[in-house]
Design a protein around this motif. Sequence first.
Motif, PDB file in Angstrom:
ATOM      1  N   ILE A   1       7.423 -17.720  10.375  1.00  0.00           N
ATOM      2  CA  ILE A   1       7.952 -17.983   9.129  1.00  0.00           C
ATOM      3  C   ILE A   1       8.383 -17.077   8.409  1.00  0.00           C
ATOM      4  O   ILE A   1       8.203 -15.526   8.613  1.00  0.00           O
ATOM      5  CB  ILE A   1       6.536 -18.329   8.849  1.00  0.00           C
ATOM      6  N   SER A   2       8.535 -17.460   6.968  1.00  0.00           N
ATOM      7  CA  SER A   2       9.421 -16.963   6.503  1.00  0.00           C
ATOM      8  C   SER A   2       8.916 -15.396   5.322  1.00  0.00           C
ATOM      9  O   SER A   2       9.233 -14.521   5.078  1.00  0.00           O
ATOM     10  CB  SER A   2      10.785 -17.342   5.643  1.00  0.00           C
ATOM     11  N   SER A   3       7.424 -15.905   5.210  1.00  0.00           N
ATOM     12  CA  SER A   3       6.665 -15.027   4.358  1.00  0.00           C
ATOM     13  C   SER A   3       6.547 -13.828   5.588  1.00  0.00           C
ATOM     14  O   SER A   3       6.193 -14.061   6.491  1.00  0.00           O
ATOM     15  CB  SER A   3       5.279 -15.461   3.981  1.00  0.00           C
ATOM     16  N   THR A   4       6.381 -12.638   5.143  1.00  0.00           N
ATOM     17  CA  THR A   4       6.056 -11.253   5.388  1.00  0.00           C
ATOM     18  C   THR A   4       4.999 -10.206   4.909  1.00  0.00           C
ATOM     19  O   THR A   4       4.963 -10.839   3.786  1.00  0.00           O
ATOM     20  CB  THR A   4       6.773 -10.597   5.982  1.00  0.00           C
ATOM     21  N   LEU A   5       4.143  -9.305   5.646  1.00  0.00           N
ATOM     22  CA  LEU A   5       3.739  -8.351   4.566  1.00  0.00           C
ATOM     23  C   LEU A   5       4.364  -7.052   5.232  1.00  0.00           C
ATOM     24  O   LEU A   5       4.888  -6.969   6.466  1.00  0.00           O
ATOM     25  CB  LEU A   5       2.212  -8.756   4.917  1.00  0.00           C
ATOM     26  N   THR A   6       4.993  -6.283   4.127  1.00  0.00           N
ATOM     27  CA  THR A   6       4.635  -4.886   4.726  1.00  0.00           C
ATOM     28  C   THR A   6       3.964  -4.266   3.546  1.00  0.00           C
ATOM     29  O   THR A   6       3.877  -3.801   3.030  1.00  0.00           O
ATOM     30  CB  THR A   6       6.427  -4.900   4.252  1.00  0.00           C
ATOM     31  N   VAL A   7       3.735  -2.989   4.433  1.00  0.00           N
ATOM     32  CA  VAL A   7       2.974  -1.425   3.961  1.00  0.00           C
ATOM     33  C   VAL A   7       3.137  -0.515   4.062  1.00  0.00           C
ATOM     34  O   VAL A   7       2.620  -0.345   4.845  1.00  0.00           O
ATOM     35  CB  VAL A   7       1.300  -2.841   4.447  1.00  0.00           C
ATOM     36  N   GLY A   8       3.045   0.187   3.216  1.00  0.00           N
ATOM     37  CA  GLY A   8       3.072   1.338   3.019  1.00  0.00           C
ATOM     38  C   GLY A   8       3.476   1.601   1.456  1.00  0.00           C
ATOM     39  O   GLY A   8       3.777   1.814   1.012  1.00  0.00           O
ATOM     40  N   PRO A   9       3.057   3.257   1.820  1.00  0.00           N
ATOM     41  CA  PRO A   9       1.927   3.842   2.682  1.00  0.00           C
ATOM     42  C   PRO A   9       1.023   3.232   3.151  1.00  0.00           C
ATOM     43  O   PRO A   9       0.411   2.930   2.174  1.00  0.00           O
ATOM     44  CB  PRO A   9       2.152   5.529   2.083  1.00  0.00           C
ATOM     45  N   ILE A  10       0.611   3.525   4.459  1.00  0.00           N
ATOM     46  CA  ILE A  10      -0.593   2.430   4.685  1.00  0.00           C
ATOM     47  C   ILE A  10      -2.347   2.930   4.282  1.00  0.00           C
ATOM     48  O   ILE A  10      -2.571   2.141   4.168  1.00  0.00           O
ATOM     49  CB  ILE A  10      -0.464   2.383   6.109  1.00  0.00           C
ATOM     50  N   SER A  11      -2.162   4.857   4.302  1.00  0.00           N
ATOM     51  CA  SER A  11      -3.309   5.452   3.883  1.00  0.00           C
ATOM     52  C   SER A  11      -3.515   4.949   2.598  1.00  0.00           C
ATOM     53  O   SER A  11      -4.425   5.127   1.920  1.00  0.00           O
ATOM     54  CB  SER A  11      -2.641   6.853   4.745  1.00  0.00           C
ATOM     55  N   GLN A  12      -2.403   4.277   1.477  1.00  0.00           N
ATOM     56  CA  GLN A  12      -3.054   4.317   0.064  1.00  0.00           C
ATOM     57  C   GLN A  12      -2.526   3.233   0.254  1.00  0.00           C
ATOM     58  O   GLN A  12      -3.203   2.251  -1.381  1.00  0.00           O
ATOM     59  CB  GLN A  12      -2.047   5.412   0.347  1.00  0.00           C
ATOM     60  N   THR A  13      -2.610   2.141   0.960  1.00  0.00           N
ATOM     61  CA  THR A  13      -3.002   0.975   1.178  1.00  0.00           C
ATOM     62  C   THR A  13      -4.430   0.278   1.437  1.00  0.00           C
ATOM     63  O   THR A  13      -4.789  -0.831   0.361  1.00  0.00           O
ATOM     64  CB  THR A  13      -1.890   0.319   1.081  1.00  0.00           C
ATOM     65  N   LEU A  14      -4.914   0.897   1.974  1.00  0.00           N
ATOM     66  CA  LEU A  14      -5.923   0.587   3.091  1.00  0.00           C
ATOM     67  C   LEU A  14      -7.006   0.913   3.068  1.00  0.00           C
ATOM     68  O   LEU A  14      -6.520   2.739   4.100  1.00  0.00           O
ATOM     69  CB  LEU A  14      -5.524  -0.697   3.810  1.00  0.00           C
ATOM     70  N   ASP A  15      -8.157   1.316   2.963  1.00  0.00           N
ATOM     71  CA  ASP A  15      -8.979   2.356   3.212  1.00  0.00           C
ATOM     72  C   ASP A  15      -9.543   2.269   5.036  1.00  0.00           C
ATOM     73  O   ASP A  15      -9.362   1.097   5.412  1.00  0.00           O
ATOM     74  CB  ASP A  15     -10.482   2.392   2.946  1.00  0.00           C
TER      75      ASP A  15
ATOM     76  N   ASP B   1      -4.957   8.204  16.120  1.00  0.00           N
ATOM     77  CA  ASP B   1      -5.026   7.957  14.523  1.00  0.00           C
ATOM     78  C   ASP B   1      -4.537   6.837  14.469  1.00  0.00           C
ATOM     79  O   ASP B   1      -3.542   7.598  13.368  1.00  0.00           O
ATOM     80  CB  ASP B   1      -5.401   9.383  14.043  1.00  0.00           C
ATOM     81  N   ARG B   2      -5.194   6.128  14.367  1.00  0.00           N
ATOM     82  CA  ARG B   2      -4.112   4.810  14.533  1.00  0.00           C
ATOM     83  C   ARG B   2      -4.856   3.660  12.403  1.00  0.00           C
ATOM     84  O   ARG B   2      -5.901   4.314  12.849  1.00  0.00           O
ATOM     85  CB  ARG B   2      -4.818   3.799  14.970  1.00  0.00           C
ATOM     86  N   MET B   3      -3.614   4.317  12.329  1.00  0.00           N
ATOM     87  CA  MET B   3      -3.726   3.204  10.292  1.00  0.00           C
ATOM     88  C   MET B   3      -3.105   1.810  10.419  1.00  0.00           C
ATOM     89  O   MET B   3      -4.433   1.554   9.490  1.00  0.00           O
ATOM     90  CB  MET B   3      -3.110   4.002  10.020  1.00  0.00           C
ATOM     91  N   GLY B   4      -2.788   1.302  10.778  1.00  0.00           N
ATOM     92  CA  GLY B   4      -2.349   0.263  11.663  1.00  0.00           C
ATOM     93  C   GLY B   4      -2.933  -1.134  11.582  1.00  0.00           C
ATOM     94  O   GLY B   4      -3.389  -1.994  11.247  1.00  0.00           O
ATOM     95  N   ILE B   5      -3.962   0.082  12.270  1.00  0.00           N
ATOM     96  CA  ILE B   5      -5.756  -1.400  12.223  1.00  0.00           C
ATOM     97  C   ILE B   5      -6.391  -1.480  11.077  1.00  0.00           C
ATOM     98  O   ILE B   5      -6.884  -3.207  11.114  1.00  0.00           O
ATOM     99  CB  ILE B   5      -6.761  -0.602  13.634  1.00  0.00           C
ATOM    100  N   ARG B   6      -6.098  -0.807  10.296  1.00  0.00           N
ATOM    101  CA  ARG B   6      -6.636  -1.581   9.351  1.00  0.00           C
ATOM    102  C   ARG B   6      -5.610  -2.571   8.773  1.00  0.00           C
ATOM    103  O   ARG B   6      -6.272  -3.277   7.918  1.00  0.00           O
ATOM    104  CB  ARG B   6      -6.698  -0.333   8.183  1.00  0.00           C
ATOM    105  N   LEU B   7      -4.847  -2.566   8.341  1.00  0.00           N
ATOM    106  CA  LEU B   7      -4.177  -3.870   8.309  1.00  0.00           C
ATOM    107  C   LEU B   7      -4.303  -5.092   8.926  1.00  0.00           C
ATOM    108  O   LEU B   7      -4.317  -5.553   8.664  1.00  0.00           O
ATOM    109  CB  LEU B   7      -2.393  -3.733   7.533  1.00  0.00           C
ATOM    110  N   ALA B   8      -4.633  -4.825  10.424  1.00  0.00           N
ATOM    111  CA  ALA B   8      -4.925  -5.325  11.334  1.00  0.00           C
ATOM    112  C   ALA B   8      -6.641  -6.091  11.248  1.00  0.00           C
ATOM    113  O   ALA B   8      -6.686  -7.780  11.358  1.00  0.00           O
ATOM    114  CB  ALA B   8      -5.281  -5.210  12.818  1.00  0.00           C
TER     115      ALA B   8
END
Length: 196
Positions: free
Chosen positions: A140-154, A15-22
């Motif tokens: 690079i210095s810029s990063t993305l941090t996403v959480g909770p993933i389920s509330q950020t991306l469908d 049940d991979r959630m991070g694939i949403r961010l990818a």
Amino acid sequence: MSQRILVFYGSYRSDRMGIRLADFIVAGLRTRGDDAELIDAKAVGLPMLDRMYKEYAPGTAPAAMEALAGKIKSADAFVFVTGEYNWGMQPGLKNLTDHFLEEWFWRPAAIASYSAGRLSGARSNSAWHGTLSEMGMVVISSTLTVGPISQTLDEKGEPTGDAGRSLARAFPRFADDLAWWTEAAKAQRLRKAPPY
């Protein structure tokens, strides 16, 4: 100018959630005109590290490893999308990455992390910075941090709610930073051969 960017993702969970961010990052880079490709460690299916690509005689590496080595060598930049497992790195992504070394050299890398909780994979994000630097990439210095993933991306990788809007606002700076370093590294490699 279109750049060739590989986006690496390493979860092997069912049940991979991070694939949403990818998927979100690949889509965002393509919208900007880049040639972005998702490299899913689970789909590539390399074994647990026994021998690195460079340790095989030419033409004898497993087909999946040989194909991926060619893609890495021809890429202009990389994005690593990583979850956080118990304060650490995802083993699937680390295993895939460790199969290669010189193939990564002299190109920029960006890190995007996620988690089910509010810390957004920040500890994994930090751990990857040193690892990628050691492997010859400019992180690079810029990063993305996403959480909770389920509330950020469908399920389709589309931003949702306040967290999704925040991610959508952060992405252009992240992509601009990667583009600047990608262009700088590419120009330098054309101007002068790397020292080793």
